[in-house]
Design a protein around this motif. Structure first.
Motif, PDB file in Angstrom:
ATOM      1  N   LEU A 157       0.997  -0.575  10.735  1.00  0.00           N
ATOM      2  CA  LEU A 157       0.762   0.589   9.856  1.00  0.00           C
ATOM      3  C   LEU A 157       0.416   1.968  10.962  1.00  0.00           C
ATOM      4  N   ASN A 158       0.790   3.077  10.749  1.00  0.00           N
ATOM      5  CA  ASN A 158       0.187   3.998  11.282  1.00  0.00           C
ATOM      6  C   ASN A 158       0.397   5.312  10.444  1.00  0.00           C
ATOM      7  N   VAL A 159      -0.478   5.509   9.484  1.00  0.00           N
ATOM      8  CA  VAL A 159      -0.472   6.183   8.502  1.00  0.00           C
ATOM      9  C   VAL A 159      -1.720   6.927   8.042  1.00  0.00           C
ATOM     10  N   ASN A 160      -1.731   8.095   7.480  1.00  0.00           N
ATOM     11  CA  ASN A 160      -2.813   8.939   6.748  1.00  0.00           C
ATOM     12  C   ASN A 160      -2.712   8.916   5.303  1.00  0.00           C
ATOM     13  N   GLY A 161      -3.873   8.703   4.837  1.00  0.00           N
ATOM     14  CA  GLY A 161      -3.773   9.151   3.256  1.00  0.00           C
ATOM     15  C   GLY A 161      -3.389   7.940   2.321  1.00  0.00           C
ATOM     16  N   ILE A 162      -3.445   6.676   2.677  1.00  0.00           N
ATOM     17  CA  ILE A 162      -3.349   5.366   2.119  1.00  0.00           C
ATOM     18  C   ILE A 162      -4.248   5.707   0.835  1.00  0.00           C
ATOM     19  N   ASN A 163      -3.823   5.858  -0.410  1.00  0.00           N
ATOM     20  CA  ASN A 163      -4.617   5.716  -1.673  1.00  0.00           C
ATOM     21  C   ASN A 163      -4.228   5.139  -2.916  1.00  0.00           C
ATOM     22  N   GLU A 164      -3.379   4.037  -2.717  1.00  0.00           N
ATOM     23  CA  GLU A 164      -2.996   3.272  -3.769  1.00  0.00           C
ATOM     24  C   GLU A 164      -2.680   1.727  -3.147  1.00  0.00           C
ATOM     25  N   ALA A 165      -2.725   0.738  -4.142  1.00  0.00           N
ATOM     26  CA  ALA A 165      -2.210  -0.649  -3.545  1.00  0.00           C
ATOM     27  C   ALA A 165      -1.772  -1.363  -4.932  1.00  0.00           C
ATOM     28  N   CYS A 166      -0.959  -2.361  -4.672  1.00  0.00           N
ATOM     29  CA  CYS A 166      -0.642  -3.250  -5.871  1.00  0.00           C
ATOM     30  C   CYS A 166      -0.270  -4.619  -5.149  1.00  0.00           C
ATOM     31  N   LEU A 167      -0.527  -5.665  -6.135  1.00  0.00           N
ATOM     32  CA  LEU A 167      -0.543  -7.003  -5.815  1.00  0.00           C
ATOM     33  C   LEU A 167       0.716  -7.451  -6.653  1.00  0.00           C
ATOM     34  N   CYS A 219       3.710   0.585  -5.902  1.00  0.00           N
ATOM     35  CA  CYS A 219       3.053   1.729  -5.404  1.00  0.00           C
ATOM     36  C   CYS A 219       4.211   2.936  -5.678  1.00  0.00           C
ATOM     37  N   ASN A 220       3.350   3.989  -5.910  1.00  0.00           N
ATOM     38  CA  ASN A 220       4.372   5.207  -6.100  1.00  0.00           C
ATOM     39  C   ASN A 220       5.046   5.555  -4.908  1.00  0.00           C
ATOM     40  N   THR A 221       4.388   5.856  -3.961  1.00  0.00           N
ATOM     41  CA  THR A 221       4.881   5.934  -2.414  1.00  0.00           C
ATOM     42  C   THR A 221       4.790   5.166  -1.444  1.00  0.00           C
ATOM     43  N   PRO A 222       5.213   3.686  -1.354  1.00  0.00           N
ATOM     44  CA  PRO A 222       4.974   2.480  -0.539  1.00  0.00           C
ATOM     45  C   PRO A 222       5.040   3.388   0.753  1.00  0.00           C
ATOM     46  N   VAL A 238       0.787  -1.154   0.023  1.00  0.00           N
ATOM     47  CA  VAL A 238      -0.117   0.010  -0.058  1.00  0.00           C
ATOM     48  C   VAL A 238       0.859   1.155   0.070  1.00  0.00           C
ATOM     49  N   GLY A 239       0.307   2.448  -0.458  1.00  0.00           N
ATOM     50  CA  GLY A 239       1.010   3.419  -0.438  1.00  0.00           C
ATOM     51  C   GLY A 239       0.264   4.580  -0.245  1.00  0.00           C
ATOM     52  N   THR A 240       0.714   6.024  -0.449  1.00  0.00           N
ATOM     53  CA  THR A 240       0.099   7.102  -0.451  1.00  0.00           C
ATOM     54  C   THR A 240       0.419   8.040  -1.804  1.00  0.00           C
ATOM     55  N   GLY A 241       0.961   7.457  -2.856  1.00  0.00           N
ATOM     56  CA  GLY A 241       1.252   8.501  -3.825  1.00  0.00           C
ATOM     57  C   GLY A 241       0.576   7.973  -5.120  1.00  0.00           C
ATOM     58  N   TRP A 242      -0.874   7.782  -4.953  1.00  0.00           N
ATOM     59  CA  TRP A 242      -1.425   8.036  -6.442  1.00  0.00           C
ATOM     60  C   TRP A 242      -1.432   9.099  -7.258  1.00  0.00           C
ATOM     61  N   THR A 243      -1.276   8.778  -8.460  1.00  0.00           N
ATOM     62  CA  THR A 243      -1.030   9.995  -9.250  1.00  0.00           C
ATOM     63  C   THR A 243      -1.929  10.126 -10.385  1.00  0.00           C
ATOM     64  N   GLY A 244      -2.269   8.853 -10.785  1.00  0.00           N
ATOM     65  CA  GLY A 244      -3.491   8.673 -11.985  1.00  0.00           C
ATOM     66  C   GLY A 244      -2.623   8.647 -13.169  1.00  0.00           C
ATOM     67  N   ASN A 245      -1.339   8.553 -13.323  1.00  0.00           N
ATOM     68  CA  ASN A 245      -0.352   8.674 -14.375  1.00  0.00           C
ATOM     69  C   ASN A 245       0.187   7.301 -14.713  1.00  0.00           C
ATOM     70  N   SER A 246      -0.099   6.677 -15.931  1.00  0.00           N
ATOM     71  CA  SER A 246       0.360   5.322 -16.113  1.00  0.00           C
ATOM     72  C   SER A 246       0.185   4.583 -15.407  1.00  0.00           C
ATOM     73  N   VAL A 247      -1.057   4.211 -14.767  1.00  0.00           N
ATOM     74  CA  VAL A 247      -1.318   3.376 -13.981  1.00  0.00           C
ATOM     75  C   VAL A 247      -1.261   1.818 -14.698  1.00  0.00           C
ATOM     76  N   LYS A 248      -1.328   1.596 -15.885  1.00  0.00           N
ATOM     77  CA  LYS A 248      -1.375   0.440 -16.783  1.00  0.00           C
ATOM     78  C   LYS A 248       0.102   0.046 -16.438  1.00  0.00           C
ATOM     79  N   THR A 249       1.189   0.895 -16.454  1.00  0.00           N
ATOM     80  CA  THR A 249       2.404   0.523 -16.326  1.00  0.00           C
ATOM     81  C   THR A 249       3.081   0.600 -15.060  1.00  0.00           C
ATOM     82  N   ASN A 250       2.379   0.716 -14.111  1.00  0.00           N
ATOM     83  CA  ASN A 250       3.270   0.859 -12.501  1.00  0.00           C
ATOM     84  C   ASN A 250       3.459  -0.608 -12.077  1.00  0.00           C
ATOM     85  N   VAL A 251       4.833  -0.413 -11.574  1.00  0.00           N
ATOM     86  CA  VAL A 251       5.377  -1.661 -11.156  1.00  0.00           C
ATOM     87  C   VAL A 251       5.384  -1.861  -9.685  1.00  0.00           C
TER      88      VAL A 251
END
Length: 174
Positions: A125-135, A85-88, A70-83
């Motif tokens: 975890l102790n974090v605010n703003g989780i907005n992305e996840a990857c498998l 989380c942007n900001t894990p 999980v991460g806090t760095g969703w950008t909406g850019n190049s989602v199909k090519t993400n490898v």
């Protein structure tokens, strides 16, 4: 679909704080249970193709090699090519026991849907703003991303909460 829920120390789904209107009329806040669309990434498409080979060369997202990040760095850019989380945030979590699994028994509606689930236990975890996840098919630098998702609204997790992420991937044959 990706389902994200925040559980309190008793295993109950937590609720968001009610709005001023809700507080006025003593209406509880909404449950912290969210459903999101996800995308099988470009790497994920290649992992699925590889899995169909007589002798696959890549590690499958399995009970022994499956992880959710999980991460806090969703950008909406190049989602199909993400490898990744942007900001894990926090450590990747291995899949829960018994996962992946089919959503339904062979021959029934849901038998083309794989379900993956990982639980980030209280204290991890102790974090605010989780907005992305990857498998992922591992937790090493060279691991591949099967799927990526935006989590909205953002999820806030305290040290006493458990975050549970359940991923469903339906094979459509298109």
């Amino acid at each position: 679909m990706v389902t994200v829920q925040v559980l309190d120390r008793d295993g109950n789904i937590k609720r968001r704080a009610p709005s001023w209107f809700g507080r006025l009329f003593r209406v509880p806040g909404r449950p912290m249970l969210y459903h999101h669309h996800n995308i099988v990434t470009r790497e994920g498409d290649a992992l699925i193709a590889d899995a169909l080979l007589v002798t696959p060369t890549k590690t499958k997202v399995s009970s022994s090699a499956g992880f959710i990040q999980v991460g806090t760095g969703w950008t909406g850019n190049s989602v199909k090519t993400n490898v990744r989380c942007n900001t894990p945030t926090g450590a990747m979590k291995a899949l829960d026991s018994g996962y992946p699994a089919l959503k339904a028994a062979w021959g029934n509606t849901g038998d083309t849907t794989l379900v993956y689930r990982a639980s980030f236990a209280a204290g991890s975890l102790n974090v605010n703003g989780i907005n992305e996840a990857c498998l992922l098919n591992g937790n090493a630098g060279g691991s591949n991303c099967l799927a990526y998702a935006q989590i909205t609204p953002v999820v806030n997790v305290t040290v006493s909460d458990t975050l549970q992420v359940q991923w469903e991937i339906t094979i459509l044959g298109q």
